[in-house]
Design an enzyme around this catalytic site. Structure first.
Site, short mmCIF file in Angstrom:
data_model
loop_
_atom_site.label_atom_id
_atom_site.label_comp_id
_atom_site.label_asym_id
_atom_site.label_seq_id
_atom_site.Cartn_x
_atom_site.Cartn_y
_atom_site.Cartn_z
N GLY A 131 0.81 -1.21 0.00
CA GLY A 131 0.00 0.00 0.00
C GLY A 131 0.84 1.26 0.00
O GLY A 131 0.44 2.30 -0.51
N LYS A 172 11.68 1.23 0.79
CA LYS A 172 10.31 1.44 0.33
C LYS A 172 10.17 2.86 -0.19
O LYS A 172 10.49 3.81 0.50
CB LYS A 172 9.30 1.20 1.46
CG LYS A 172 9.16 -0.23 1.87
CD LYS A 172 7.82 -0.53 2.54
CE LYS A 172 7.50 0.39 3.69
NZ LYS A 172 6.26 -0.06 4.39
N ASP A 189 -3.26 -2.96 11.12
CA ASP A 189 -3.16 -3.54 9.79
C ASP A 189 -2.42 -4.86 9.85
O ASP A 189 -1.51 -5.13 9.06
CB ASP A 189 -2.47 -2.57 8.83
CG ASP A 189 -2.78 -2.89 7.36
OD1 ASP A 189 -3.79 -3.59 7.10
OD2 ASP A 189 -2.05 -2.42 6.48
#
Length: 484
Positions: free
Chosen positions: A118, A137, A235
């Site tokens: 995401g 990332k 999450d």
């Protein structure tokens, strides 16, 4: 699977703030405001005020350095001020220029690409100077997650440190570039080892699955019970559990993490965010977030580990697409429990261990949050199961020669016959009638909630006995009069 706002709650949420301010949150705010880590990240994304609200727990800054210093995001590499966590461990992270991280990934070549989530694309890189291998990332500026999630991640992982949380090496907020630099986890994510396996890749064995489950649970336990105020991960899913050497599990991706309730608060009200299939029902419907919301998500992942199925799988028949909806009716028929095991295990699992692991999962995914166990109890039960080393060869031999004497395997790998009522702790089993065979006193097919609770309690008690045994053994080794 991406993140989604499931069933909007109508609550306004800055994704960083804490509803109902209190002394604990104020303490975090002071810690963040005085740390150059928070100041640098906040200044880089233009969110100094938000950073103070989002400050993570129990961090104190070393007397060195100015609490007014702010990084301008000008790309110069520097060490952050020395920070310490609640245990006095020094927290260190670096800021990197975009040029440095581009060099580390060979200008983000496809050969360095290792995944996408995401947040954005993830690359394997090697830092100049130190030669350290890292995972980098890069924020997808067109994605659902942005500067706020980036800031939360930097703050959380700068101040939260545990062997089951991924380590943050540093970050880049150079111009409009947003990148996070982590320790490299060579075995990828749990999802990579459970679902859509390529031809020839072996499925995870039972022992490894229980080890991963216990490790991931310990990461959650640290967030819920050791951080103060507690942190709600929000999450928890198989793709966010990363695996190091020896399948050591670490939680990653803290962009959606929230400070939990403190004082007389029972929950945090927030805009609903998460991943479909893992989201607790009460959170999805009301936006009221508690640590028990994470426990539900953990139960879904534990079911994935046991069954090999995805949380949501649109390729299956309609009644089997949602893992929780498929599993719940099966918990009510003891004879069907062995059929819930992942076919990839090829029958190589301890039946009693399977029952106990399913009992833990069943309690975690209870519809009512109050009925779910605390994560500390889950850790105790799964630590015990993870230390019951299952040897399929020993178990197979015992079954061949045992006739009706069905066997299970103790934590020493020794096959225990049906008539051997002692576990590894030397205590008699508190639930003697919970045998390995599916043809038991519930042959009519009814397994009540009370029995599931007994199985969880049994695993928890054995886990506590095992821990006592380990502590006693360690004590004898440390004693000057101990054998040597």
């Amino acid at each position: 699977m991406g993140c989604f706002p499931c069933f909007g709650s109508g609550q306004e949420d800055d994704e960083l703030g804490y509803y109902g301010g209190n002394g604990g949150a104020a303490g975090w705010a002071a810690a963040a405001a005085s740390s150059s880590a928070a100041a640098a990240a906040a200044a880089a994304v233009g969110g100094g005020a938000e950073a103070a609200v989002a400050a993570p727990p129990r961090a104190e800054r070393s007397p060195t350095g100015s609490n007014k210093s702010k990084a301008k995001g000008n790309g110069s590499k520097k060490e952050l001020a020395v920070l310490k966590d609640a245990n006095g461990n020094v927290i260190s992270a670096q800021t990197f220029t975009f040029r440095q991280l581009a060099a580390a990934t060979k200008n983000f070549r496809d050969e360095c690409f290792i995944g996408e989530g995401g947040f954005g694309r993830v690359y394997k890189g090697r830092l100049d100077g130190t030669g350290q291998v890292v995972a980098i990332k890069q924020l997808n500026r067109d994605g659902n997650q942005g500067n706020k999630e980036f800031l939360v991640e930097v703050l959380m992982l700068s101040l939260l440190h545990h062997q089951n949380l991924v380590n943050l090496v540093g970050y880049c907020a150079d111009g409009d570039q947003r990148l996070l630099v982590y320790e490299y986890m060579p075995l990828g994510s749990l999802e990579d080892h459970l679902h859509d396996l390529p031809p020839g890749k072996e499925a995870l064995d039972w022992n490894t699955r229980m080890k991963i489950a216990a490790g991931a649970a310990k990461g959650l336990e640290y967030l819920h019970d050791k951080a103060d105020p507690p942190v709600i991960y929000r999450d928890f899913k198989s793709s966010n559990i990363l695996l190091g050497e020896g399948f050591h599990a670490k939680l990653s991706d803290f962009g959606l993490a929230k400070l939990g309730p403190v004082g007389d608060k029972s929950h945090v009200s927030t805009r609903v965010m998460g991943t479909y299939g893992y989201c607790a029902p009460e959170y999805a419907m009301t936006g009221q977030l508690t640590v028990k919301s994470d426990v539900y998500s953990f139960g879904v992942v534990l079911l994935e580990l046991i069954t090999g199925r995805k949380a949501i799988d649109s390729t299956r028949p309609a009644a089997e697409q949602n893992l929780v909806s498929w599993a719940r009716p099966l918990f009510n028929d003891r004879r069907k429990l062995p059929k819930m095991a992942d076919p990839g295990l090829e029958g190589r699992f301890p039946t009693r261990g399977l029952y106990q692991a399913l009992a833990v999962a069943s309690m975690c995914i209870q519809s009512e949050a109050a009925s779910r166990p605390l994560i500390a109890d889950v850790v105790t039960a799964l630590s015990y199961l993870a230390n019951q080393i299952y040897d399929p060869n020993t178990a197979s031999t015992s079954k061949k020669g045992g006739g009706d004497q069905r066997s299970r395997v103790s934590d020493s790998g020794r096959a225990l016959s049906r008539n051997d009522d002692t576990g590894s702790s030397g205590h008699r089993s508190p639930s003697k009638d919970l045998d390995d065979s599916p043809r038991e006193r519930h042959a009519t097919g009814t397994a009540h909630k009370g029995e599931r609770e007994r199985m969880v309690a049994e695993a928890k008690m054995w886990g506590e006995n095992w821990r006592e045994k380990q502590r006693a053994a360690q004590g004898s080794l440390d004693s000057p009069t101990g054998g040597g």
